[in-house]
Structure formats: C-alpha cells, structure tokens
Enzyme design. Structure first.
Site, PDB file in Angstrom:
ATOM      1  CG  ASP A   1      -9.865 -38.932 100.843  1.00  0.00           C
ATOM      2  OD1 ASP A   1      -8.717 -38.493 100.893  1.00  0.00           O
ATOM      3  OD2 ASP A   1     -10.465 -39.386 101.608  1.00  0.00           O
TER       4      ASP A   1
ATOM      5  N   GLY B   1     -19.126 -44.005 103.197  1.00  0.00           N
ATOM      6  CA  GLY B   1     -18.706 -44.625 104.129  1.00  0.00           C
ATOM      7  C   GLY B   1     -19.428 -45.170 105.397  1.00  0.00           C
TER       8      GLY B   1
ATOM      9  N   GLY C   1     -19.755 -37.003 101.950  1.00  0.00           N
ATOM     10  CA  GLY C   1     -20.981 -36.586 102.641  1.00  0.00           C
ATOM     11  C   GLY C   1     -22.038 -36.988 102.242  1.00  0.00           C
ATOM     12  CB  VAL C   2     -23.017 -39.546 100.630  1.00  0.00           C
ATOM     13  CG1 VAL C   2     -24.984 -39.907 100.530  1.00  0.00           C
ATOM     14  CG2 VAL C   2     -23.102 -38.623  99.545  1.00  0.00           C
TER      15      VAL C   2
ATOM     16  N   GLY D   1     -27.686 -39.902  96.028  1.00  0.00           N
ATOM     17  CA  GLY D   1     -28.110 -38.470  94.685  1.00  0.00           C
ATOM     18  C   GLY D   1     -27.987 -37.815  95.414  1.00  0.00           C
TER      19      GLY D   1
ATOM     20  CE  LYS E   1     -12.772 -41.428 100.609  1.00  0.00           C
ATOM     21  NZ  LYS E   1     -11.805 -41.013 101.648  1.00  0.00           N
TER      22      LYS E   1
ATOM     23  CG  ASP F   1       4.811 -32.522 103.025  1.00  0.00           C
ATOM     24  OD1 ASP F   1       5.262 -31.142 102.549  1.00  0.00           O
ATOM     25  OD2 ASP F   1       4.409 -33.544 103.639  1.00  0.00           O
TER      26      ASP F   1
ATOM     27  CE  LYS G   1      -9.660 -35.258 102.245  1.00  0.00           C
ATOM     28  NZ  LYS G   1     -10.138 -36.522 102.911  1.00  0.00           N
ATOM     29  CG  LEU G   2      -0.744 -36.882  98.415  1.00  0.00           C
ATOM     30  CD1 LEU G   2      -0.316 -37.743  97.405  1.00  0.00           C
ATOM     31  CD2 LEU G   2       0.664 -37.709  99.471  1.00  0.00           C
TER      32      LEU G   2
END
Ligand code: XMP
Length: 208
Positions: free
Chosen positions: A56, A181, A159-160, A168, A28, A61, A58-59
């Site tokens: 990613d 990331g 969020g991991v 997991g 990503k 518009d 985050k379109l």
C-alpha cells in the site's frame, strides 16, 4: 472463507504473524513499516508467509517514478495500491507492474474525503481495469455504489476498528475483504484479538 487483510503499519514479530496466518486473507504493508524496519526488514518479515502481500504505497506519480518504485519492491509484492486521481496518460496507463496486481483507490475512509471526486475516479478505474478497488468501510453507501459500478472486481475495504466501522459492515455492503490494522496489532494479544474479530464478523455476516 478468510476475509481479513492485516494492515501492518508498525513492527510486529514474525512469530505473531505466523500464528495469525491461518486467519488472514492477506497482509498489507506500506510506508510506515518500510520506514521503520527498512526494505530488508520487510522482506524478512514477509518471506515464507503463505499470504498475499499487498504493498500500500498509494502510488501517485508519473509512470517513470512509479515504475522505479515497483522495480525495487516487486520481489516481495503480489499487489500494489495506487491512487486513481493521477489519471491514465503518462501515469497509470504506462504503469508496469510486471505481473503484480493493481488495486485503485476509489474513495477514502477519513471524514474529510471529498466524495465528489468519485465520477472521475470511476472513469479512470474503468479505463485502467485493475484487479481490485479500495473503498471505505466507513461509508457503506459508497461500497454499495462501487459494487454496482464494478460487479466483478475485488473490493478491499479499510476503516474497520480504529476508524469506526464494525467487522462485517463493509462485506455486508458488498466488499470482499476488510482491512484492519491497529484494532489487531495494537492489542496486547493480537492472535486472540484476530480470533475475536473473526467471530464478530461471522456473526454480522450471518445477519446480512
Ligand atoms: P487501521 O489501523 O486504521 O489501518 O485499521 C488502516 C490501514 O488502511 C489504510 N487506509 C486506507 N487505504 N484507502 C486506502 O487505500 C483508504 O481510504 C484508507 N483508509 C485507511 C491506512 O493507511 C492503514 O494502513
């Protein structure tokens, strides 16, 4: 089955990425990487990788603006992430992804997210019917709700690691893939770190 999507938000060497390829389901990329190494740099980094490439951005518009962005990036993208709150008329309803997949954000992983948006975001996602949805690993109850509301959609979950969820956790709650990331790319040895996290995830999945 490979369940980890690597979020590349800072420059990483292609050599390291190729070494990780076998352990990943997708990569990503988004604004931070594009602004660091440029569109050509991203293209060079991703070219030849046998992995799904999720953009990613985050379109969020009007349709014309989003379609101009998609047009520029589609040669290297398999999927785009967009926000649902922009609604259907004049926006998501006329988003032309030219064969690329769409993932819609239904809820976010940070502490300040207002979960009361959910009924509206769900309504938009039901109308738009994207390939996939983004739901937070930091809120397992939300993932369970998304899975219940969208039983056949692909759910990807950030969020991991850096944001607190354990490998997991999201899959045990109903997600299909977990996005990571910093937990990987900031490690001194990202390739080994990916292996370690994969093992942790497998152990957790065995229990749930
Ligand atoms: P870290 O380093 O925190 O990176 O593992 C996570 C990546 O995922 C993005 N992110 C989100 N994307 N909904 C999204 O669509 C979310 O709730 C969310 N939370 C984090 C983040 O921008 C980074 O690229």
């Amino acid at each position: 089955m490979r369940r980890i999507i690597l979020s590349i938000d800072e420059p990483i060497s292609k050599e390291k990425l190729v070494e990780m390829e076998d352990g990943l389901a997708a990569v990503k990329v988004g604004w931070p990487l594009i602004l660091s190494i440029g569109v050509d740099g991203v293209n060079k980094l991703l070219t030849g990788l046998g992995l799904k490439k999720i953009f990613d951005l985050k379109l969020a518009d009007i349709d014309n603006t989003m379609n101009l962005i998609v047009e520029k990036l589609k040669p290297m993208a398999d999927a785009f992430i967009a926000h649902s709150f922009i609604g259907v008329r004049g926006s998501l309803g006329s988003l032309n992804l030219q064969g690329r997949e769409l993932y819609l954000v239904l809820s976010m992983s940070h502490p300040g997210w207002n979960e009361s948006f959910y009924p509206y975001l769900r309504e938009v996602a039901m109308e738009v019917n994207p390939e996939g949805l983004v739901a937070p690993a930091t809120r397992p109850s939300v993932i369970r709700k998304v899975r219940e509301d969208f039983p056949t959609k692909v759910v990807i979950s950030p969020g991991v690691g850096a944001q607190g969820a354990e490998p997991g956790d999201a899959i045990c709650s109903g997600a299909d893939y977990e996005i990571m990331g910093r937990a990987i790319y900031l490690s001194e040895r990202p390739v080994e770190k990916l292996r370690e996290i994969t093992k942790k995830m497998e152990d957790r999945l065995y229990e749930c």
